[in-house]
Design a protein around this motif. Structure first.
Motif, PDB file in Angstrom:
ATOM      1  N   PRO A 148      58.260  51.487  65.336  1.00 37.11           N
ATOM      2  CA  PRO A 148      58.514  51.038  66.715  1.00 37.11           C
ATOM      3  C   PRO A 148      57.230  50.531  67.370  1.00 37.11           C
ATOM      4  CG  PRO A 148      58.485  53.429  66.597  1.00 37.11           C
ATOM      5  CD  PRO A 148      58.427  52.945  65.182  1.00 37.11           C
ATOM      6  N   GLN A 149      57.391  49.600  68.308  1.00 33.17           N
ATOM      7  CA  GLN A 149      56.270  49.097  69.101  1.00 33.17           C
ATOM      8  C   GLN A 149      56.260  49.867  70.420  1.00 33.17           C
ATOM      9  OE1 GLN A 149      56.550  44.701  69.126  1.00 33.17           O
ATOM     10  NE2 GLN A 149      57.701  44.948  67.225  1.00 33.17           N
ATOM     11  N   PRO A 150      55.266  50.727  70.625  1.00 36.26           N
ATOM     12  CA  PRO A 150      55.266  51.600  71.812  1.00 36.26           C
ATOM     13  C   PRO A 150      55.350  50.799  73.102  1.00 36.26           C
ATOM     14  CG  PRO A 150      53.526  52.219  70.274  1.00 36.26           C
ATOM     15  CD  PRO A 150      54.066  50.919  69.787  1.00 36.26           C
ATOM     16  N   PRO A 151      56.211  51.175  74.013  1.00 42.74           N
ATOM     17  CA  PRO A 151      56.317  50.447  75.283  1.00 42.74           C
ATOM     18  C   PRO A 151      55.053  50.608  76.121  1.00 42.74           C
ATOM     19  CG  PRO A 151      57.605  52.471  75.345  1.00 42.74           C
ATOM     20  CD  PRO A 151      57.148  52.317  73.938  1.00 42.74           C
ATOM     21  N   GLY A 152      54.759  49.591  76.908  1.00 49.69           N
ATOM     22  CA  GLY A 152      53.610  49.648  77.812  1.00 49.69           C
ATOM     23  C   GLY A 152      52.273  49.397  77.157  1.00 49.69           C
ATOM     24  N   ILE A 153      52.264  49.098  75.847  1.00 48.18           N
ATOM     25  CA  ILE A 153      51.012  48.886  75.110  1.00 48.18           C
ATOM     26  C   ILE A 153      50.788  47.385  74.933  1.00 48.18           C
ATOM     27  CG2 ILE A 153      49.752  49.334  72.976  1.00 48.18           C
ATOM     28  CD1 ILE A 153      50.229  51.794  74.689  1.00 48.18           C
ATOM     29  N   MET A 154      49.595  46.921  75.280  1.00 51.54           N
ATOM     30  CA  MET A 154      49.274  45.501  75.192  1.00 51.54           C
ATOM     31  C   MET A 154      49.205  45.032  73.733  1.00 51.54           C
ATOM     32  SD  MET A 154      48.909  44.343  78.357  1.00 51.54           S
ATOM     33  CE  MET A 154      47.822  42.916  78.348  1.00 51.54           C
ATOM     34  N   TYR A 155      49.461  43.749  73.551  1.00 50.93           N
ATOM     35  CA  TYR A 155      49.398  43.123  72.233  1.00 50.93           C
ATOM     36  C   TYR A 155      48.060  42.401  72.008  1.00 50.93           C
ATOM     37  CZ  TYR A 155      54.360  44.131  71.746  1.00 50.93           C
ATOM     38  OH  TYR A 155      55.582  44.780  71.633  1.00 50.93           O
ATOM     39  N   ALA A 156      47.316  42.206  73.079  1.00 49.82           N
ATOM     40  CA  ALA A 156      45.984  41.590  73.013  1.00 49.82           C
ATOM     41  C   ALA A 156      45.172  42.135  74.183  1.00 49.82           C
ATOM     42  CB  ALA A 156      46.085  40.066  73.097  1.00 49.82           C
ATOM     43  N   PRO A 157      43.843  42.141  74.077  1.00 53.41           N
ATOM     44  CA  PRO A 157      43.035  42.568  75.224  1.00 53.41           C
ATOM     45  C   PRO A 157      43.342  41.695  76.435  1.00 53.41           C
ATOM     46  CG  PRO A 157      41.680  42.350  73.242  1.00 53.41           C
ATOM     47  CD  PRO A 157      43.011  41.742  72.918  1.00 53.41           C
ATOM     48  N   GLN A 158      43.588  42.316  77.573  1.00 58.33           N
ATOM     49  CA  GLN A 158      44.031  41.532  78.725  1.00 58.33           C
ATOM     50  C   GLN A 158      42.990  40.498  79.156  1.00 58.33           C
ATOM     51  OE1 GLN A 158      44.876  44.020  82.081  1.00 58.33           O
ATOM     52  NE2 GLN A 158      42.738  44.558  82.458  1.00 58.33           N
ATOM     53  N   GLU A 159      41.704  40.803  78.959  1.00 57.42           N
ATOM     54  CA  GLU A 159      40.674  39.852  79.384  1.00 57.42           C
ATOM     55  C   GLU A 159      40.629  38.604  78.508  1.00 57.42           C
ATOM     56  OE1 GLU A 159      38.629  42.985  76.779  1.00 57.42           O
ATOM     57  OE2 GLU A 159      40.175  42.930  78.349  1.00 57.42           O
ATOM     58  N   ARG A 160      41.328  38.628  77.359  1.00 57.52           N
ATOM     59  CA  ARG A 160      41.397  37.443  76.505  1.00 57.52           C
ATOM     60  C   ARG A 160      42.647  36.602  76.780  1.00 57.52           C
ATOM     61  NH1 ARG A 160      36.286  37.050  75.475  1.00 57.52           N
ATOM     62  NH2 ARG A 160      35.430  38.734  74.192  1.00 57.52           N
ATOM     63  N   LEU A 161      43.542  37.066  77.607  1.00 60.76           N
ATOM     64  CA  LEU A 161      44.761  36.314  77.886  1.00 60.76           C
ATOM     65  C   LEU A 161      44.445  35.122  78.790  1.00 60.76           C
ATOM     66  CD1 LEU A 161      47.280  39.245  78.363  1.00 60.76           C
ATOM     67  CD2 LEU A 161      46.836  37.891  76.306  1.00 60.76           C
ATOM     68  N   SER A 162      45.210  34.068  78.624  1.00 60.76           N
ATOM     69  CA  SER A 162      44.857  32.796  79.250  1.00 60.76           C
ATOM     70  C   SER A 162      44.918  32.813  80.765  1.00 60.76           C
ATOM     71  CB  SER A 162      45.763  31.689  78.706  1.00 60.76           C
ATOM     72  OG  SER A 162      47.125  31.953  79.030  1.00 60.76           O
ATOM     73  N   LEU A 163      45.751  33.671  81.347  1.00 55.01           N
ATOM     74  CA  LEU A 163      45.890  33.703  82.806  1.00 55.01           C
ATOM     75  C   LEU A 163      45.087  34.825  83.458  1.00 55.01           C
ATOM     76  CD1 LEU A 163      49.713  32.968  83.274  1.00 55.01           C
ATOM     77  CD2 LEU A 163      47.786  31.371  83.488  1.00 55.01           C
ATOM     78  N   PHE A 164      44.412  35.632  82.670  1.00 56.38           N
ATOM     79  CA  PHE A 164      43.686  36.774  83.237  1.00 56.38           C
ATOM     80  C   PHE A 164      42.673  36.294  84.277  1.00 56.38           C
ATOM     81  CE2 PHE A 164      40.111  39.805  83.221  1.00 56.38           C
ATOM     82  CZ  PHE A 164      40.797  40.958  83.599  1.00 56.38           C
ATOM     83  N   GLY A 165      42.704  36.934  85.467  1.00 55.14           N
ATOM     84  CA  GLY A 165      41.773  36.569  86.520  1.00 55.14           C
ATOM     85  C   GLY A 165      42.284  35.515  87.476  1.00 55.14           C
ATOM     86  N   THR A 166      43.510  35.006  87.234  1.00 55.20           N
ATOM     87  CA  THR A 166      44.083  33.994  88.122  1.00 55.20           C
ATOM     88  C   THR A 166      45.061  34.648  89.093  1.00 55.20           C
ATOM     89  OG1 THR A 166      45.990  33.516  86.700  1.00 55.20           O
ATOM     90  CG2 THR A 166      43.931  32.320  86.227  1.00 55.20           C
ATOM     91  N   PRO A 167      45.411  33.960  90.182  1.00 52.99           N
ATOM     92  CA  PRO A 167      46.447  34.488  91.085  1.00 52.99           C
ATOM     93  C   PRO A 167      47.780  34.720  90.382  1.00 52.99           C
ATOM     94  CG  PRO A 167      45.201  32.761  92.180  1.00 52.99           C
ATOM     95  CD  PRO A 167      44.754  32.762  90.753  1.00 52.99           C
ATOM     96  N   LEU A 168      48.105  33.893  89.402  1.00 55.20           N
ATOM     97  CA  LEU A 168      49.356  34.098  88.668  1.00 55.20           C
ATOM     98  C   LEU A 168      49.327  35.433  87.936  1.00 55.20           C
ATOM     99  CD1 LEU A 168      50.098  30.550  87.165  1.00 55.20           C
ATOM    100  CD2 LEU A 168      51.302  31.690  89.036  1.00 55.20           C
ATOM    101  N   TRP A 169      48.198  35.769  87.341  1.00 53.63           N
ATOM    102  CA  TRP A 169      48.056  37.061  86.650  1.00 53.63           C
ATOM    103  C   TRP A 169      48.172  38.209  87.638  1.00 53.63           C
ATOM    104  CZ3 TRP A 169      47.849  39.204  81.913  1.00 53.63           C
ATOM    105  CH2 TRP A 169      47.331  40.509  81.800  1.00 53.63           C
ATOM    106  N   ASP A 170      47.511  38.079  88.775  1.00 53.66           N
ATOM    107  CA  ASP A 170      47.521  39.147  89.773  1.00 53.66           C
ATOM    108  C   ASP A 170      48.934  39.445  90.272  1.00 53.66           C
ATOM    109  OD1 ASP A 170      44.782  39.299  89.533  1.00 53.66           O
ATOM    110  OD2 ASP A 170      44.380  38.039  91.292  1.00 53.66           O
ATOM    111  N   ALA A 171      49.803  38.427  90.239  1.00 56.46           N
ATOM    112  CA  ALA A 171      51.165  38.606  90.745  1.00 56.46           C
ATOM    113  C   ALA A 171      52.112  39.223  89.715  1.00 56.46           C
ATOM    114  CB  ALA A 171      51.717  37.264  91.213  1.00 56.46           C
ATOM    115  N   LEU A 172      51.679  39.343  88.460  1.00 52.49           N
ATOM    116  CA  LEU A 172      52.535  39.905  87.421  1.00 52.49           C
ATOM    117  C   LEU A 172      52.566  41.429  87.503  1.00 52.49           C
ATOM    118  CD1 LEU A 172      51.468  37.757  84.307  1.00 52.49           C
ATOM    119  CD2 LEU A 172      53.513  37.450  85.726  1.00 52.49           C
ATOM    120  N   THR A 173      53.707  42.007  87.161  1.00 52.13           N
ATOM    121  CA  THR A 173      53.820  43.463  87.062  1.00 52.13           C
ATOM    122  C   THR A 173      53.179  43.921  85.751  1.00 52.13           C
ATOM    123  OG1 THR A 173      55.909  43.430  85.862  1.00 52.13           O
ATOM    124  CG2 THR A 173      56.032  43.336  88.284  1.00 52.13           C
TER     125      THR A 173
END
Length: 292
Positions: free
Chosen positions: A31-56
């Motif tokens: 199983p893939q544990p819920p709530g666990i990231m698939y990549a470091p968040q700081e490497r995601l393309s939207l990290f640090g943008t207003p769009l990222w900030d608005a995501l749950t």
């Protein structure tokens, strides 16, 4: 023994004693544990943008899954293209040579890697993302025409960018175990492919004419542009309810994402600069690829 043969013979020996079987070495049913990231968040393309900030938090995890699926999908596309180019490279060469035998061994590795990436995407329940039509056209052109310099330079660009991302992922205990294991297998086996490509590219450049190098500079720069612009398919953003065009534009305007691309490509960009392949009219294309 010629240095080309010595390198290939050494890599063949390593391959024989250090290879993985994803069917055996990965628990695809875990199983893939819920709530666990698939990549470091700081490497995601939207990290640090207003769009990222608005995501749950759940949307951020889901976006990380689809960005990894997109990178893996494009990885398959590049690996299939590399296999075509390697087959062109060895056609007509002496099959008794270690050089040809290692190239064929690498093709076998890439077949397994493509299957492994495909199984990972399937385990995610994500789509198999495809590059844009213009990038697919370049792939067809390279697959039909690429010579030594284009083959090994393009291979290095794709392999080393993915290698940097996966080296970080495999060492990150906070990520999904499936992503970490797939990354570990790919990193171990790609290290041999990178050594093979670096050595062969240096020989090809040393033996080329000035007009040939100029042509290759342009083709290789365009390949770099295709790599970086294809990694994250804009449709991945739709998985978390974002408009693909708006989110894609935000990602490319995001200085954090551009810094990630420069970081991931720094090793190969430096090497290609040392070989004189990032020069003249090719440099603006490299800047447009976010690698300079």
């Amino acid at each position: 023994m010629h240095p080309r043969e010595a390198t290939a013979a050494r890599l063949l020996k390593i391959s024989a004693g250090n290879a993985y079987d994803p069917d055996v070495d990965i628990d695809w049913d875990a199983p893939q544990p819920p709530g666990i990231m698939y990549a470091p968040q700081e490497r995601l393309s939207l990290f640090g943008t207003p769009l990222w900030d608005a995501l749950t938090p759940d949307q951020r995890v889901e976006l990380s899954k689809h960005e990894v699926a997109s990178i893996a999908s494009i990885g398959i596309w590049f690996e299939v293209l590399l296999m075509r180019m390697l087959l062109r490279h060895v056609t007509g060469l002496d099959p008794r040579s270690a050089h040809v035998q290692y190239a064929l061994t690498e093709i076998g590795d890439e077949c397994r890697h493509s299957i492994m990436f495909g199984r990972m995407i399937s385990a995610f329940g994500a789509p198999a993302y495809q590059p844009a039509a213009v990038h697919r056209a370049l792939g067809r052109y390279l697959g039909a025409t690429a010579g030594g310099i284009q083959t090994f330079a393009a291979a290095l660009i794709a392999e080393e960018i993915l290698d940097a991302l996966q080296r970080e992922a495999m060492a990150d205990d906070s990520l999904q175990p499936l992503v970490r294991m797939v990354s570990r297998i790919h990193v171990v086996e790609e290290a041999r492919h990178i050594k093979f490509a670096r050595d062969e590219l240096a020989r090809q450049v040393a033996g080329s004419s000035k007009p040939r190098r100029l042509y290759c500079q342009i083709v290789v720069a365009r390949a770099a542009y295709t790599v970086t612009h294809s990694l994250i398919n804009p449709q991945a953003y739709a998985a978390v309810g974002l408009d693909p065009a708006r989110a894609g534009a935000a990602a490319w305007a995001n200085p954090r994402f551009r810094e990630t691309l420069r970081w991931a490509g720094s090793r190969v960009t430096t090497y290609l600069q040392e070989l004189g392949l990032v020069e003249g009219p090719a440099r603006p294309v490299w800047r447009a690829a976010a690698l300079l």
